[in-house]
Write a protein that holds these residues in place. Structure first.
Motif, PDB file in Angstrom:
ATOM      1  N   ILE A 180       4.756  -3.300   5.198  1.00 34.89           N
ATOM      2  CA  ILE A 180       4.380  -4.435   4.344  1.00 34.89           C
ATOM      3  C   ILE A 180       3.695  -5.513   5.175  1.00 34.89           C
ATOM      4  N   VAL A 181       2.674  -6.130   4.592  1.00 32.42           N
ATOM      5  CA  VAL A 181       1.988  -7.262   5.220  1.00 32.42           C
ATOM      6  C   VAL A 181       2.185  -8.473   4.321  1.00 32.42           C
ATOM      7  N   HIS A 182       2.630  -9.583   4.888  1.00 37.24           N
ATOM      8  CA  HIS A 182       2.744 -10.810   4.090  1.00 37.24           C
ATOM      9  C   HIS A 182       2.499 -12.014   4.992  1.00 37.24           C
ATOM     10  N   GLY A 183       2.094 -13.120   4.373  1.00 32.42           N
ATOM     11  CA  GLY A 183       1.817 -14.302   5.161  1.00 32.42           C
ATOM     12  C   GLY A 183       1.177 -15.402   4.339  1.00 32.42           C
ATOM     13  N   ASN A 184       0.596 -16.355   5.047  1.00 28.42           N
ATOM     14  CA  ASN A 184      -0.090 -17.478   4.430  1.00 28.42           C
ATOM     15  C   ASN A 184      -1.522 -17.082   4.095  1.00 28.42           C
ATOM     16  N   THR A 185      -1.983 -17.429   2.912  1.00 26.56           N
ATOM     17  CA  THR A 185      -3.340 -17.044   2.511  1.00 26.56           C
ATOM     18  C   THR A 185      -4.398 -17.651   3.429  1.00 26.56           C
ATOM     19  N   LEU A 186      -4.098 -18.785   4.044  1.00 31.44           N
ATOM     20  CA  LEU A 186      -5.064 -19.421   4.955  1.00 31.44           C
ATOM     21  C   LEU A 186      -5.319 -18.568   6.196  1.00 31.44           C
ATOM     22  N   ALA A 187      -4.371 -17.686   6.530  1.00 30.20           N
ATOM     23  CA  ALA A 187      -4.510 -16.827   7.709  1.00 30.20           C
ATOM     24  C   ALA A 187      -5.353 -15.589   7.424  1.00 30.20           C
ATOM     25  N   GLY A 188      -5.696 -15.363   6.153  1.00 30.78           N
ATOM     26  CA  GLY A 188      -6.522 -14.214   5.783  1.00 30.78           C
ATOM     27  C   GLY A 188      -5.702 -13.076   5.212  1.00 30.78           C
ATOM     28  N   ILE A 189      -6.296 -12.392   4.228  1.00 26.46           N
ATOM     29  CA  ILE A 189      -5.621 -11.305   3.513  1.00 26.46           C
ATOM     30  C   ILE A 189      -6.392 -10.003   3.725  1.00 26.46           C
ATOM     31  N   PRO A 190      -5.775  -8.966   4.300  1.00 25.20           N
ATOM     32  CA  PRO A 190      -6.466  -7.682   4.436  1.00 25.20           C
ATOM     33  C   PRO A 190      -6.509  -6.944   3.105  1.00 25.20           C
ATOM     34  N   PHE A 191      -7.722  -6.637   2.642  1.00 27.22           N
ATOM     35  CA  PHE A 191      -7.833  -6.012   1.323  1.00 27.22           C
ATOM     36  C   PHE A 191      -9.163  -5.293   1.192  1.00 27.22           C
ATOM     37  N   LEU A 192      -9.122  -3.987   0.939  1.00 26.65           N
ATOM     38  CA  LEU A 192     -10.281  -3.160   0.623  1.00 26.65           C
ATOM     39  C   LEU A 192     -11.382  -3.235   1.688  1.00 26.65           C
ATOM     40  N   GLY A 193     -10.978  -3.271   2.942  1.00 25.75           N
ATOM     41  CA  GLY A 193     -11.947  -3.247   4.039  1.00 25.75           C
ATOM     42  C   GLY A 193     -12.431  -4.615   4.483  1.00 25.75           C
ATOM     43  N   TYR A 194     -11.917  -5.666   3.874  1.00 22.27           N
ATOM     44  CA  TYR A 194     -12.298  -7.029   4.203  1.00 22.27           C
ATOM     45  C   TYR A 194     -11.059  -7.821   4.631  1.00 22.27           C
ATOM     46  N   ARG A 195     -11.325  -9.012   5.159  1.00 19.98           N
ATOM     47  CA  ARG A 195     -10.261  -9.997   5.355  1.00 19.98           C
ATOM     48  C   ARG A 195     -10.656 -11.223   4.551  1.00 19.98           C
ATOM     49  N   LEU A 196      -9.880 -11.505   3.505  1.00 27.90           N
ATOM     50  CA  LEU A 196     -10.201 -12.571   2.566  1.00 27.90           C
ATOM     51  C   LEU A 196      -9.564 -13.889   2.982  1.00 27.90           C
ATOM     52  N   PHE A 197     -10.378 -14.916   3.016  1.00 29.67           N
ATOM     53  CA  PHE A 197      -9.904 -16.273   3.214  1.00 29.67           C
ATOM     54  C   PHE A 197     -10.256 -17.060   1.946  1.00 29.67           C
ATOM     55  N   PRO A 198      -9.587 -18.193   1.697  1.00 30.80           N
ATOM     56  CA  PRO A 198      -9.863 -18.928   0.462  1.00 30.80           C
ATOM     57  C   PRO A 198     -11.339 -19.245   0.236  1.00 30.80           C
ATOM     58  N   PHE A 199     -12.079 -19.503   1.322  1.00 30.74           N
ATOM     59  CA  PHE A 199     -13.467 -19.924   1.117  1.00 30.74           C
ATOM     60  C   PHE A 199     -14.477 -19.117   1.924  1.00 30.74           C
ATOM     61  N   THR A 200     -14.054 -17.971   2.425  1.00 34.46           N
ATOM     62  CA  THR A 200     -14.991 -17.068   3.091  1.00 34.46           C
ATOM     63  C   THR A 200     -14.395 -15.666   3.139  1.00 34.46           C
ATOM     64  N   ILE A 201     -15.236 -14.686   3.432  1.00 30.26           N
ATOM     65  CA  ILE A 201     -14.793 -13.291   3.543  1.00 30.26           C
ATOM     66  C   ILE A 201     -15.372 -12.696   4.809  1.00 30.26           C
ATOM     67  N   LYS A 202     -14.518 -12.015   5.572  1.00 29.33           N
ATOM     68  CA  LYS A 202     -14.942 -11.355   6.796  1.00 29.33           C
ATOM     69  C   LYS A 202     -14.784  -9.842   6.654  1.00 29.33           C
ATOM     70  N   LEU A 203     -15.583  -9.095   7.392  1.00 27.60           N
ATOM     71  CA  LEU A 203     -15.351  -7.654   7.493  1.00 27.60           C
ATOM     72  C   LEU A 203     -14.245  -7.411   8.505  1.00 27.60           C
ATOM     73  N   ASP A 210       0.866  -1.179   0.000  1.00 29.66           N
ATOM     74  CA  ASP A 210       0.000   0.000   0.000  1.00 29.66           C
ATOM     75  C   ASP A 210       0.899   1.225   0.000  1.00 29.66           C
ATOM     76  N   ILE A 211       0.615   2.194  -0.861  1.00 38.96           N
ATOM     77  CA  ILE A 211       1.441   3.397  -0.969  1.00 38.96           C
ATOM     78  C   ILE A 211       1.079   4.402   0.130  1.00 38.96           C
ATOM     79  N   ARG A 212       2.086   5.005   0.705  1.00 35.36           N
ATOM     80  CA  ARG A 212       1.871   6.020   1.741  1.00 35.36           C
ATOM     81  C   ARG A 212       1.458   7.346   1.091  1.00 35.36           C
ATOM     82  N   LYS A 213       0.290   7.871   1.497  1.00 40.88           N
ATOM     83  CA  LYS A 213      -0.220   9.152   0.986  1.00 40.88           C
ATOM     84  C   LYS A 213      -0.105   9.220  -0.535  1.00 40.88           C
ATOM     85  N   TYR A 214      -0.771   8.294  -1.178  1.00 39.20           N
ATOM     86  CA  TYR A 214      -0.558   8.088  -2.610  1.00 39.20           C
ATOM     87  C   TYR A 214      -0.843   9.325  -3.453  1.00 39.20           C
ATOM     88  N   PHE A 215      -2.055   9.871  -3.376  1.00 36.44           N
ATOM     89  CA  PHE A 215      -2.415  11.004  -4.237  1.00 36.44           C
ATOM     90  C   PHE A 215      -1.481  12.195  -3.994  1.00 36.44           C
TER      91      PHE A 215
END
Length: 329
Positions: free
Chosen positions: A250-273, A135-140
């Motif tokens: 920077i954030v990195h890890g295993n996809t099974l642990a969930g991915i923070p993206f666009l206000g959600y936390r993405l898991f392979p088979f579910t999505i959390k807020l 994610d870029i710091r103060k992008y615009f």
């Protein structure tokens, strides 16, 4: 790629200017500046047409205000005639910007958007074991004018149009020759394109097949953690060197642990807020309900605001959360 030319006359065509006016007033038909412009619509569009053909467009008539959504943001709203100008330009230039973008970038594009980006990220979370979130710091605020102008020169051949782009870019900065205003349609296009060179570097040079970008939020995927982190470092170095941008932690890890993206936390088979999105929903729901109760909004205005808000949380696994919040509201 061959540079686009002979676009200014298309931009200045009466039919295109009327379309730009219609787009500019969407959602704001009762605002004073919209009504004032509409009273003399033919004359005002004729004036804009003359300004475009002569290059003497008016820029920089901005109104500034601050929002909390959830971060504090300074919004720069152009005057209504300038918004018509921006729409007129992008009605024609959209296809040129589009040609320079890879498939897996999702902001400010037809048939793309937030949910398409999320769906693509979920697809990659199933296919790959590891991810990197950038994610870029103060992008615009960090976009360099001379780099942006060089990019536009490589896309467009019409010197008169490039001079108009220059005027729009020069009309705003946070420090000398740096920054584009949040709130302008042109800024959305400029900012989305600014990182396009990084998209191509990731996909073509680094051969990162699992890649998603939504404006300045980027996800990189891979099955070999060491290889992915090596490519990440090359990517970061490229962006910092070529585009003079800096990254947030920077954030990195295993996809099974969930991915923070666009206000959600993405898991392979579910999505959390995420928690911030939950608090944002509660806060906005209270405000919207109060606006309806006090008569600040009518039922139509309330629906215009509440339906996108509900769609946002319904995309995730939020049934119990929605029941609790809505029952207590």
């Amino acid at each position: 790629m061959k540079r686009a030319s002979f676009l200014l006359k298309q931009i200045a065509e009466t039919k295109n200017l009327y379309l730009a006016w219609i787009k500019s007033k969407r959602g704001k038909p009762k605002k004073a500046d919209v009504i004032g412009f509409e009273k003399n619509i033919d004359s005002n569009l004729k004036t804009l047409q003359g300004q475009l053909l002569s290059g003497a467009v008016e820029t920089g008539n901005y109104h500034y205000f601050t929002i909390i959504d959830p971060k504090v943001r300074k919004i720069c709203a152009a005057s209504f005639p300038e918004r018509v100008l921006h729409h007129a330009i992008m009605n024609i230039c959209d296809s040129v910007f589009e040609k320079h973008l890879i498939s897996d970038t999702y902001a400010t594009r037809k048939n793309k958007g937030t949910y398409a980006a999320l769906n693509r990220a979920r697809h990659f979370s199933i296919k790959y074991k590891f991810f990197v979130k950038l994610d870029i710091r103060k992008y615009f605020d960090s976009i360099h004018h001379h780099i942006l102008k060089n990019q536009l020169t490589n896309m467009f051949k019409d010197q008169q149009l490039l001079l108009i782009f220059d005027k729009i870019i020069n009309s705003y900065d946070v420090e000398k020759n740096k920054g584009v205003p949040i709130g302008n349609l042109t800024s959305q296009y400029f900012a989305n394109h600014y990182l396009s060179v990084a998209d191509h570097f990731a996909k073509e040079k680094l051969q990162i097949t699992g890649y998603v970008r939504y404006m300045d939020d980027m996800l990189l995927f891979g099955n070999d953690k060491s290889e992915l982190l090596t490519k990440m470092n090359e990517f970061i170095d490229f962006v910092q060197t070529k585009l003079k941008l800096n990254f947030k932690p920077i954030v990195h890890g295993n996809t099974l642990a969930g991915i923070p993206f666009l206000g959600y936390r993405l898991f392979p088979f579910t999505i959390k807020l995420n928690q911030r999105s939950k608090q944002r929903f509660k806060s906005k729901l209270r405000i919207y309900t109060e606006n309806l109760k006090t008569g600040k909004w009518n039922q139509f205005q309330y629906q215009q605001h509440i339906l996108p808000l509900l769609s946002f949380i319904e995309y995730a696994d939020t049934l119990n959360f929605r029941k609790n919040v809505l029952n207590n509201n």
